[in-house]
Design an enzyme around this catalytic site. Structure first.
Site, PDB file in Angstrom:
ATOM      1  N   SER A 182       0.798  -1.222   0.000  1.00 39.00           N
ATOM      2  CA  SER A 182       0.000   0.000   0.000  1.00 39.00           C
ATOM      3  C   SER A 182       0.831   1.272   0.000  1.00 39.00           C
ATOM      4  O   SER A 182       0.413   2.281  -0.551  1.00 39.00           O
ATOM      5  CB  SER A 182      -0.939  -0.003   1.208  1.00 39.00           C
ATOM      6  OG  SER A 182      -0.225  -0.131   2.415  1.00 39.00           O
ATOM      7  N   HIS A 210      -5.091  -3.045  -2.839  1.00 39.92           N
ATOM      8  CA  HIS A 210      -4.703  -2.138  -3.929  1.00 39.92           C
ATOM      9  C   HIS A 210      -4.527  -2.872  -5.254  1.00 39.92           C
ATOM     10  O   HIS A 210      -3.958  -2.320  -6.191  1.00 39.92           O
ATOM     11  CB  HIS A 210      -3.416  -1.395  -3.563  1.00 39.92           C
ATOM     12  CG  HIS A 210      -3.579  -0.534  -2.358  1.00 39.92           C
ATOM     13  ND1 HIS A 210      -4.045   0.766  -2.428  1.00 39.92           N
ATOM     14  CD2 HIS A 210      -3.392  -0.784  -1.045  1.00 39.92           C
ATOM     15  CE1 HIS A 210      -4.115   1.273  -1.207  1.00 39.92           C
ATOM     16  NE2 HIS A 210      -3.724   0.349  -0.339  1.00 39.92           N
ATOM     17  N   LYS A 240     -11.442   0.795  -2.301  1.00 39.97           N
ATOM     18  CA  LYS A 240     -10.443   1.513  -3.111  1.00 39.97           C
ATOM     19  C   LYS A 240     -10.899   1.537  -4.565  1.00 39.97           C
ATOM     20  O   LYS A 240     -11.819   2.286  -4.873  1.00 39.97           O
ATOM     21  CB  LYS A 240      -9.077   0.908  -2.848  1.00 39.97           C
ATOM     22  CG  LYS A 240      -8.654   1.346  -1.429  1.00 39.97           C
ATOM     23  CD  LYS A 240      -7.589   0.589  -0.762  1.00 39.97           C
ATOM     24  CE  LYS A 240      -7.468   1.126   0.666  1.00 39.97           C
ATOM     25  NZ  LYS A 240      -6.697   0.280   1.548  1.00 39.97           N
TER      26      LYS A 240
HETATM   27  C1  LIG Z   1      -6.809   0.053   2.971  1.00 44.01           C
HETATM   28  C2  LIG Z   1      -6.245  -1.276   3.270  1.00 44.01           C
HETATM   29  C3  LIG Z   1      -6.921  -2.170   4.087  1.00 44.01           C
HETATM   30  C4  LIG Z   1      -8.162  -1.784   4.845  1.00 44.01           C
HETATM   31  O1  LIG Z   1      -9.271  -1.815   4.034  1.00 44.01           O
HETATM   32  P1  LIG Z   1     -10.554  -0.936   4.463  1.00 44.01           P
HETATM   33  O2  LIG Z   1     -11.644  -1.535   3.660  1.00 44.01           O
HETATM   34  O3  LIG Z   1     -10.247   0.462   4.133  1.00 44.01           O
HETATM   35  O4  LIG Z   1     -10.732  -1.157   5.933  1.00 44.01           O
HETATM   36  C5  LIG Z   1      -6.398  -3.425   4.250  1.00 44.01           C
HETATM   37  N1  LIG Z   1      -5.252  -3.789   3.666  1.00 44.01           N
HETATM   38  C6  LIG Z   1      -4.552  -2.947   2.885  1.00 44.01           C
HETATM   39  C7  LIG Z   1      -3.294  -3.420   2.243  1.00 44.01           C
HETATM   40  C8  LIG Z   1      -5.022  -1.657   2.670  1.00 44.01           C
HETATM   41  O5  LIG Z   1      -4.316  -0.811   1.933  1.00 44.01           O
END
Ligand SMILES: *Cc1c(COP(=O)(O)O)cnc(C)c1O
Length: 388
Positions: A182, A210, A240
């Site tokens: 991320s 991602h 995302k």
């Molecule tokens: C953003 C993210 C999460 C969390 O996901 P949410 O749905 O925003 O709680 C988990 N793992 C990674 C690698 C992330 O970047």
């Protein structure tokens, strides 16, 4: 002052002195890549809405229709009465996209990992986790009570050594990694890891928060290179590139059934609102119908890296490590003054001494804006970084 307030105030002062205090800044995002902050309109290069689907007319319409049909909230945990009919449709769609037998949706990606990991392993078991994995994989690891070891980032040799040293005395072994990292934007070597995991009877789980929608033709990191890596636990988020909210796990039928029965964050937390689930289904329609659109964010990132002679991107995320938190926040302020929103990322989100600007690119960014941003970075930020 009560001891509670004194504790909080002292803690904040300590964070502030180290440039690590964080602030919530009101940010109004009503258009695809524009955001309004402190009364100024900025072009955002720090949003994970890679396909801008949170603003897509078709996706918004699906959410509105779901509210009109089912209401605003789901009313209870999915195991009680919160399992509205849209969940089954979305789970089937995600399982198909990921070529898995089944899928289960959680309230968020963070909740998914806090639920999945302790449901699969516990004391007597082993977890091996990449050092740059997301906070929720590390917290899921902690909650599980399993013996845990951290392997150096993307270092298959180190992972092999840890398997040799610890796998023998553990009942089960889970290997955890981000599929797309991320804060660094690089990919895990999932194909090689899948082979290694299998050889040691370890279970590989990738967090593809991602990856879905933007790499591997929108199917995620298991599909990069055209052949599916044998990853039995494909986890990710709908918040995302999917432009909505919620987390998921795609896996075999028995594993998903076990998670539905055992994951506390699924059982004891209210099901997602119908609008979020409907939006995710519509987003998958857009992605599956337009593979060229799903490829755009990485292409836009590549335009930026080429202009700066940086390594080619593997995802829509391009980090520019500055080093110290203070210099990073100054660089971010400089870009904001020029009309670009690029948030500085500081420890503990990233390791100490690697505070950075994290640029994220989306399908709707205009080439001219990307090139102007690259020019600013080249002329105003890189020379300072070299001088530090
Ligand atoms: C953003 C993210 C999460 C969390 O996901 P949410 O749905 O925003 O709680 C988990 N793992 C990674 C690698 C992330 O970047």
């Amino acid at each position: 002052m009560s001891s509670l307030d004194a504790f909080a105030a002292a803690k904040l002062a300590e964070m502030e002195a180290r440039n690590l205090r964080r602030w919530l800044v009101e940010t109004d995002r009503r258009e695809e890549v524009r955001a309004t902050r402190n009364g100024r309109e900025l072009i955002s290069f720090c949003c994970n809405d890679y396909l801008n689907l949170s603003q897509n007319a078709r996706v918004k319409k699906a959410a509105i229709n779901a509210i009109e049909t089912y209401g605003t909230g789901s009313g209870a945990s999915r195991l009680v009465t919160g399992n509205h009919p849209l969940f089954g449709i979305l789970e089937a769609r995600l399982a198909k996209l990921k070529q898995a037998e089944d899928c289960v949706i959680f309230g968020s990606g963070y909740l998914a990992n806090l639920g999945i990991v302790p449901a699969l392993v516990g004391p007597g078991d082993l977890i091996l986790v990449d050092e740059l994995s997301h906070s929720c994989l590390l917290m899921g690891t902690k909650l599980s009570g399993a013996e845990a070891h951290i392997f150096r980032h993307n270092d298959l040799g180190h992972l092999t050594d840890l398997l040799a040293a610890h796998r023998g005395h553990a009942r089960h072994c889970l290997i955890l990694t981000d599929g797309v990292f991320s804060m660094d934007g690089d990919l895990a070597p999932v194909h090689e890891m899948a082979v290694l995991a299998k050889a040691h009877d370890a279970w590989l789980m990738t967090d593809d928060a991602h990856g879905i929608g933007v790499v591997g033709e929108g199917r995620g990191s298991s599909f990069v290179g055209g052949v599916k890596a044998d990853v039995p636990l494909q986890m990710g988020t709908l918040s995302k590139a999917i432009g909505s909210y919620g987390g998921y796990l795609c896996a075999s039928k028995p594993v998903v059934d076990l998670i539905r029965t055992r994951a506390r964050t699924l059982i004891y937390s209210t099901g997602l609102p119908p609008a979020s689930v409907a939006a995710a289904i519509a987003a998958l329609d857009v992605i599956e119908e337009n593979p060229d659109y799903a490829a755009l964010p990485v292409k836009k990132a590549a335009l930026f890296t080429r202009a700066l002679n940086l390594p080619a991107p593997e995802s829509p995320i391009v980090p520019l490590v500055i080093g110290e938190a203070e210099a990073t926040m100054k660089a971010s302020a400089l870009l904001e003054a020029e009309g670009y929103l690029v948030t500085g990322i500081r420890p503990p989100t990233v390791p100490a001494g690697t505070a950075r600007l994290r640029f994220t690119f989306t399908a709707e960014h205009k080439d001219e804006d990307i090139l102007r941003l690259a020019g600013l970075v080249r002329d105003r930020i890189l020379p300072k970084r070299a001088a530090e």
